[in-house]
Design a protein around this motif. Structure first.
Motif, PDB file in Angstrom:
ATOM      1  N   GLY A   7       0.816  -1.203   0.000  1.00  0.00           N
ATOM      2  CA  GLY A   7       0.000   0.000   0.000  1.00  0.00           C
ATOM      3  C   GLY A   7       0.853   1.258   0.000  1.00  0.00           C
ATOM      4  N   GLN A   8       0.470   2.205  -0.822  1.00  0.00           N
ATOM      5  CA  GLN A   8       1.207   3.454  -0.921  1.00  0.00           C
ATOM      6  C   GLN A   8       0.844   4.406   0.209  1.00  0.00           C
ATOM      7  N   TYR A   9      -0.367   4.296   0.717  1.00  0.00           N
ATOM      8  CA  TYR A   9      -0.862   5.198   1.755  1.00  0.00           C
ATOM      9  C   TYR A   9      -1.268   4.413   2.992  1.00  0.00           C
ATOM     10  N   GLU A  10      -1.317   5.111   4.105  1.00  0.00           N
ATOM     11  CA  GLU A  10      -1.763   4.504   5.352  1.00  0.00           C
ATOM     12  C   GLU A  10      -3.242   4.143   5.255  1.00  0.00           C
ATOM     13  N   VAL A  11      -3.673   3.204   6.075  1.00  0.00           N
ATOM     14  CA  VAL A  11      -5.084   2.835   6.142  1.00  0.00           C
ATOM     15  C   VAL A  11      -5.810   3.964   6.866  1.00  0.00           C
ATOM     16  N   CYS A  46      -5.950  -7.257   8.473  1.00  0.00           N
ATOM     17  CA  CYS A  46      -5.522  -7.889   7.217  1.00  0.00           C
ATOM     18  C   CYS A  46      -6.301  -9.177   6.958  1.00  0.00           C
ATOM     19  N   ASP A  47      -6.493  -9.977   7.998  1.00  0.00           N
ATOM     20  CA  ASP A  47      -7.231 -11.237   7.856  1.00  0.00           C
ATOM     21  C   ASP A  47      -8.682 -10.983   7.452  1.00  0.00           C
ATOM     22  N   ARG A  48      -9.328 -10.039   8.126  1.00  0.00           N
ATOM     23  CA  ARG A  48     -10.732  -9.735   7.807  1.00  0.00           C
ATOM     24  C   ARG A  48     -10.876  -9.120   6.423  1.00  0.00           C
ATOM     25  N   LEU A  49      -9.942  -8.252   6.060  1.00  0.00           N
ATOM     26  CA  LEU A  49      -9.978  -7.656   4.723  1.00  0.00           C
ATOM     27  C   LEU A  49      -9.818  -8.737   3.657  1.00  0.00           C
ATOM     28  N   SER A  50      -8.916  -9.663   3.886  1.00  0.00           N
ATOM     29  CA  SER A  50      -8.696 -10.764   2.950  1.00  0.00           C
ATOM     30  C   SER A  50      -9.921 -11.660   2.818  1.00  0.00           C
ATOM     31  N   ALA A  51     -10.732 -11.741   3.879  1.00  0.00           N
ATOM     32  CA  ALA A  51     -11.902 -12.618   3.896  1.00  0.00           C
ATOM     33  C   ALA A  51     -13.124 -12.011   3.217  1.00  0.00           C
ATOM     34  N   ARG A  63      -1.504  -8.923   4.135  1.00  0.00           N
ATOM     35  CA  ARG A  63      -0.707  -9.287   5.315  1.00  0.00           C
ATOM     36  C   ARG A  63       0.224  -8.142   5.627  1.00  0.00           C
ATOM     37  N   LEU A  64       0.774  -8.168   6.818  1.00  0.00           N
ATOM     38  CA  LEU A  64       1.715  -7.135   7.225  1.00  0.00           C
ATOM     39  C   LEU A  64       3.071  -7.404   6.595  1.00  0.00           C
TER      40      LEU A  64
END
Length: 68
Positions: A7-11, A46-51, A63-64
């Motif tokens: 990612g280029q920017y922060e969440v 990351c896990d929830r976003l992936s799901a 993932r981090l």
């Protein structure tokens, strides 16, 4: 050894809250980066976003980053 995207920017707080349903930030503003997040919480994000269905359909896994 394999290509990856970072990612280029922060969440933002808006993005974090959409996935996690909470906003732990001390300085509240939807477009500001989320802060006050522990490593375990970042991993869970990351896990929830992936799901999410849209991310699974696109074949994206989040993932981090590591030092490797």
């Amino acid at each position: 050894t394999r290509p990856f995207y970072m990612g280029q920017y922060e969440v933002t707080q808006r993005e974090y809250e959409a996935v996690m349903r909470v906003n732990p930030a001390r300085f509240r503003h939807d477009d500001h980066p989320v802060e006050q997040v522990k490593w375990e919480e970042a991993k869970e994000f990351c896990d929830r976003l992936s799901a999410l269905d849209a991310e699974k359909r696109a074949g994206r896994v989040y993932r981090l980053p590591t030092e490797a």
